[in-house]
Scaffold this active site. Sequence first.
Site, PDB file in Angstrom:
ATOM      1  N   ASP A 220      18.236 -78.016 -37.512  1.00  0.00           N
ATOM      2  CA  ASP A 220      19.594 -78.109 -37.709  1.00  0.00           C
ATOM      3  C   ASP A 220      20.258 -77.967 -36.444  1.00  0.00           C
ATOM      4  O   ASP A 220      19.931 -76.831 -35.719  1.00  0.00           O
ATOM      5  CB  ASP A 220      20.263 -77.109 -38.498  1.00  0.00           C
ATOM      6  CG  ASP A 220      20.066 -77.379 -40.011  1.00  0.00           C
ATOM      7  OD1 ASP A 220      19.083 -78.405 -40.677  1.00  0.00           O
ATOM      8  OD2 ASP A 220      20.394 -76.523 -40.855  1.00  0.00           O
TER       9      ASP A 220
ATOM     10  N   ASP B 247      23.250 -82.527 -50.391  1.00  0.00           N
ATOM     11  CA  ASP B 247      23.654 -81.218 -50.133  1.00  0.00           C
ATOM     12  C   ASP B 247      24.116 -80.723 -51.609  1.00  0.00           C
ATOM     13  O   ASP B 247      25.415 -80.570 -51.350  1.00  0.00           O
ATOM     14  CB  ASP B 247      24.358 -81.093 -49.000  1.00  0.00           C
ATOM     15  CG  ASP B 247      23.929 -81.663 -47.752  1.00  0.00           C
ATOM     16  OD1 ASP B 247      22.728 -81.212 -47.604  1.00  0.00           O
ATOM     17  OD2 ASP B 247      24.698 -82.311 -47.062  1.00  0.00           O
TER      18      ASP B 247
HETATM   19  O1  1PR Z   1      26.499 -85.797 -43.698  1.00  0.00           O
HETATM   20  O2  1PR Z   1      25.339 -87.674 -42.800  1.00  0.00           O
HETATM   21  O3  1PR Z   1      26.513 -86.407 -41.250  1.00  0.00           O
HETATM   22  O4  1PR Z   1      24.500 -85.410 -42.293  1.00  0.00           O
HETATM   23  C1  1PR Z   1      24.585 -84.251 -42.084  1.00  0.00           C
HETATM   24  C2  1PR Z   1      23.553 -83.550 -42.327  1.00  0.00           C
HETATM   25  O5  1PR Z   1      23.344 -82.134 -41.717  1.00  0.00           O
HETATM   26  C3  1PR Z   1      22.901 -83.596 -43.831  1.00  0.00           C
HETATM   27  O6  1PR Z   1      21.791 -83.637 -44.025  1.00  0.00           O
HETATM   28  C4  1PR Z   1      23.179 -81.987 -44.066  1.00  0.00           C
HETATM   29  O7  1PR Z   1      22.127 -81.477 -45.163  1.00  0.00           O
HETATM   30  C5  1PR Z   1      23.050 -81.141 -42.785  1.00  0.00           C
HETATM   31  N1  1PR Z   1      23.882 -80.053 -42.668  1.00  0.00           N
HETATM   32  C6  1PR Z   1      25.437 -80.225 -42.451  1.00  0.00           C
HETATM   33  N2  1PR Z   1      25.773 -78.701 -42.393  1.00  0.00           N
HETATM   34  C7  1PR Z   1      24.742 -77.901 -42.419  1.00  0.00           C
HETATM   35  C8  1PR Z   1      24.670 -76.565 -42.362  1.00  0.00           C
HETATM   36  O8  1PR Z   1      23.718 -75.811 -42.644  1.00  0.00           O
HETATM   37  N3  1PR Z   1      25.800 -76.074 -42.308  1.00  0.00           N
HETATM   38  N4  1PR Z   1      22.503 -78.484 -42.831  1.00  0.00           N
HETATM   39  C9  1PR Z   1      23.728 -78.734 -42.611  1.00  0.00           C
HETATM   40  C10 1PR Z   1      21.629 -78.778 -43.886  1.00  0.00           C
HETATM   41  C11 1PR Z   1      19.851 -77.588 -44.893  1.00  0.00           C
HETATM   42  C12 1PR Z   1      18.601 -77.960 -44.418  1.00  0.00           C
HETATM   43  C13 1PR Z   1      17.559 -76.515 -44.057  1.00  0.00           C
HETATM   44  C14 1PR Z   1      17.061 -76.331 -45.427  1.00  0.00           C
HETATM   45  C15 1PR Z   1      16.105 -75.310 -45.215  1.00  0.00           C
HETATM   46  N5  1PR Z   1      20.593 -77.426 -43.811  1.00  0.00           N
HETATM   47  O9  1PR Z   1      18.404 -78.584 -43.385  1.00  0.00           O
HETATM   48  O10 1PR Z   1      16.996 -76.874 -42.912  1.00  0.00           O
HETATM   49  O11 1PR Z   1      18.094 -75.745 -46.376  1.00  0.00           O
HETATM   50  O12 1PR Z   1      16.514 -74.026 -44.786  1.00  0.00           O
HETATM   51  P1  1PR Z   1      15.757 -72.576 -45.173  1.00  0.00           P
HETATM   52  O13 1PR Z   1      14.346 -73.067 -45.120  1.00  0.00           O
HETATM   53  O14 1PR Z   1      15.993 -71.648 -44.087  1.00  0.00           O
HETATM   54  O15 1PR Z   1      16.291 -72.059 -46.273  1.00  0.00           O
HETATM   55  P2  1PR Z   1      25.742 -86.461 -42.419  1.00  0.00           P
END
Ligand code: 1PR
Length: 523
Positions: free
Chosen positions: A224, A379
């Site tokens: 991320d 999400d």
């Molecule tokens: O909405 O098309 O602009 O895409 C934004 C992207 O960013 C989406 O894929 C969304 O999942 C991701 N995203 C947005 N905010 C966050 C955040 O964390 N605040 N991250 C985010 C999503 C989830 C996974 C993470 C897994 C594994 N993060 O990427 O890596 O949950 O984590 P873990 O193994 O530590 O539990 P758009």
Amino acid sequence: MITLLDYGAGNVRSVINAIERLGETVRSVRSGADISAAEKLVFPGVGAFGSMMQILHQKQYVDPLREYLKADRPFLGICLGLQALFQGSEEAAGIDGLGLIPGMVKRFDIRRSVPHIGWNGLIAKQPSRIFNGLTGEEKFYFVHSYHVVPQDESTVLTYTDYDCRFVSSIQMGNIIATQFHPEKSGDAGLRILKNFMDTDTQKVQPARSPQQTNLAKRIIACLDVRSNDQGDLVVTKGDQYDVREKGAVRNLGKPVELAGRYYTEGADEITFLNITGFRDFPLKDMPMLKVLEATSKHVFVPLTIGGGIRDYTDESGREYTALEVASAYFRSGADKVSIGSDAVLIVEDYLQQGRPSGRSAIEEIARVYGNQAVVISIDPRRVYVDSPAAVRHPVIETAWPGPKGERFCWYQCTIKGGREGRDLDAVTLAQVCEKLGAGEILLNCIDRDGTNSGFDLELINAVKSAVSIPVIASSGAGCPEHFLEVFTRTQAESALAAGIFHRREVPITTVKQFLACKVEIRP
Ligand code: 1PR
């Protein structure tokens, strides 16, 4: 000198990077004469069969290409570059291929997920110089919904099994073509490229050729990425999507460096999510493009990029389409793009109108780059209810009751990195996106993200059973046992983790060692 037939359809950067890494120079074809003058021609086909053939005709490459092939000069076709050699494809009725090899390209008609995405093995049928230095136990990266069916077996170099046995490469004199992507297949793939380029190398059989092959479960490292308060692009990691600790954005490292580390440790794929892409325009100062460019120079496994893939109008009023944003990512080294927030809005529109617009980001990108290039990142967050009748969304009975003992829940889609919940559930989102042309689902879970408590198996089973495209299980991995659990108790094709890898709590090598002999993995 390697001549590259780039007809402008997709990520040829990885092929160039892989060839350059092996010490060769690459010259791109600019005219039919360049094809005729080539010493060794590499044709990495990308996208859809019909548009590929149309572009080859428009650019007047078809005749010189046929001449080159007929003269049996060194040629390496990759993926669509293999399919192009055949007479035609079910993907594009009425459009002729190059017709060098009698036979057709057919869509997989099987009970397993299509596209066939991931790492699979090769069963050798004839000796070849490309096997030099390989043990025969290696796996290679495939991503395709169609496969070649030659009229006879004389040209078959290898077979691969995926519910059926299909031809995964051919060889005819100096002409070699593979359905898999050597440029995305780590060290083994680089070896194949090198063997192709060394035309003096002897033909050999691999030391051991398997009797059958299996698709490996993939372990994906996710980064991320966002700017921290000092303006540096960092890899961060949230707890249930909250990436700030004591007010500051967590900084877990530099994106290019970390991606390199995960490649070396054996990640089967790497995903970058530009998590503030929903509010920043990715093409503005282009840091993510630079990250991709730099990463693809030394990471030879598939790269996915997500965040901010949507239509956009900049301050000067210039409009950009999601397809243009995606194209910039593909040119910089991405193999797949992942669409998050925009997918939710697209599906809402579809449900309201009762039909596809035909112009959504999912449809447009799939049309040009193929379904396999479009990943939908979901999400979702659990919403507990007392009874299935309480909402009009698909509801599951859960083994993990809610705070008030509720035994049922549904999975609400969110946008803008979990900031906004919508009246749409994850199962419907996945189903509609598949209909619109998405090739894979990246299934996050806000409740489990960063908790180390294991994947949400109920969510994964609910979505996986509703679609026929591959699903990447994400969020909650805390130990190697969680990967075994997700691979044995759900049908997910791959599992993604972030926190445990970034914090070096559980290296990828440890996960793979633990899984070896229990589930099929890439060694
Ligand atoms: O909405 O098309 O602009 O895409 C934004 C992207 O960013 C989406 O894929 C969304 O999942 C991701 N995203 C947005 N905010 C966050 C955040 O964390 N605040 N991250 C985010 C999503 C989830 C996974 C993470 C897994 C594994 N993060 O990427 O890596 O949950 O984590 P873990 O193994 O530590 O539990 P758009």
